[in-house]
Design a protein around this motif. Structure first.
Motif, short mmCIF file in Angstrom:
data_model
loop_
_atom_site.label_atom_id
_atom_site.label_comp_id
_atom_site.label_asym_id
_atom_site.label_seq_id
_atom_site.Cartn_x
_atom_site.Cartn_y
_atom_site.Cartn_z
N GLY A 30 34.45 35.56 32.91
CA GLY A 30 33.72 36.59 33.64
C GLY A 30 34.53 37.33 34.68
N PHE A 31 35.84 37.08 34.73
CA PHE A 31 36.69 37.81 35.67
C PHE A 31 37.12 39.13 35.03
CE2 PHE A 31 37.23 33.34 36.91
CZ PHE A 31 36.88 33.43 38.25
N ASP A 32 36.21 40.11 35.06
CA ASP A 32 36.43 41.36 34.32
C ASP A 32 37.50 42.23 34.96
OD1 ASP A 32 34.33 40.55 32.68
OD2 ASP A 32 32.85 41.45 34.01
N ALA A 33 37.77 42.01 36.24
CA ALA A 33 38.70 42.88 36.95
C ALA A 33 40.16 42.55 36.63
CB ALA A 33 38.47 42.78 38.45
N VAL A 34 40.39 41.43 35.92
CA VAL A 34 41.77 41.02 35.66
C VAL A 34 42.40 41.90 34.58
CG1 VAL A 34 43.22 39.18 34.73
CG2 VAL A 34 41.44 38.65 36.39
N GLU B 44 51.38 35.72 38.43
CA GLU B 44 51.12 37.05 38.99
C GLU B 44 49.95 37.65 38.23
OE1 GLU B 44 55.57 38.28 40.65
OE2 GLU B 44 54.67 39.41 39.02
N VAL B 45 48.86 37.90 38.95
CA VAL B 45 47.64 38.40 38.31
C VAL B 45 47.35 39.80 38.83
CG1 VAL B 45 45.18 37.98 37.94
CG2 VAL B 45 46.74 36.05 38.18
N GLN B 46 47.26 40.76 37.91
CA GLN B 46 46.90 42.13 38.28
C GLN B 46 45.38 42.27 38.28
OE1 GLN B 46 48.76 45.25 36.04
NE2 GLN B 46 50.77 44.32 36.24
N ILE B 47 44.84 42.76 39.40
CA ILE B 47 43.39 42.85 39.55
C ILE B 47 43.01 44.29 39.87
CG2 ILE B 47 41.41 42.04 40.91
CD1 ILE B 47 43.08 39.51 41.43
N GLN B 48 42.12 44.84 39.05
CA GLN B 48 41.62 46.19 39.30
C GLN B 48 40.74 46.22 40.55
OE1 GLN B 48 39.56 46.92 35.72
NE2 GLN B 48 41.37 47.47 34.54
N GLU B 58 37.71 36.76 44.13
CA GLU B 58 37.98 36.54 42.70
C GLU B 58 39.18 35.60 42.50
OE1 GLU B 58 37.24 39.37 39.64
OE2 GLU B 58 35.44 38.38 40.39
N VAL B 59 40.24 35.87 43.25
CA VAL B 59 41.46 35.06 43.11
C VAL B 59 41.17 33.61 43.44
CG1 VAL B 59 43.76 34.64 44.04
CG2 VAL B 59 43.05 36.96 43.49
N LYS B 60 40.43 33.40 44.53
CA LYS B 60 40.09 32.03 44.93
C LYS B 60 39.28 31.35 43.82
CE LYS B 60 38.87 29.60 49.04
NZ LYS B 60 37.56 29.33 49.60
#
Lengths: 82, 82
Positions: A30-34, B44-48, B58-60
């Motif tokens: 459910g982490f759609d922003a990734v 390394e995670v790219q997040i919109q 979200e990262v947590k």
């Protein structure tokens, strides 16, 4: 004494199946922003001695000889006096 | 967009066979100054998105749910706006 904090990452052009799998798993959770994930390795190496230049030379050599595969990976490091 | 730089390390009290093996290998290669090695993971995670609080939450959550095993590992992260 120094602590070397070493990051080893695949080169940007190299396919990263572990990162792709993690990105898919995060999407399913459910982490759609990734957007994208790159997976790498992290090492903390304690080095005896007080000469920063020697320690840095050692760290560079151990990255090239053991900790990274220079064909597909790059490494970066920071030295911290502790 | 944010890039989350995530470090996952075994808790200090947890045995680290990978780190021990690397330390032994470094010793055999002649790196006598090496005292100890801890091996961990780096992502390394790219997040919109542009909201830092949301990205941080979200990262947590992804660290707790997928990227680390809270029983034996700890995680730290930094968020960078790109």
């Amino acid at each position: 004494m120094f602590v070397a904090k070493i990051h080893v990452l695949l080169k940007p052009t190299v396919n990263d199946p572990q990162g792709l799998t993690i990105a898919r798993a995060l999407d399913r959770l459910g982490f759609d922003a990734v957007d994208a994930v790159r997976a790498g390795k992290y090492f903390e190496v304690q080095i005896q001695g007080s000469d920063e230049l020697t320690a840095e030379r050692e760290v560079k050599a151990m990255c090239e000889k053991l900790l990274s595969n220079p064909v597909i990976e790059t490494f970066t490091y920071e030295l911290e006096l502790v």
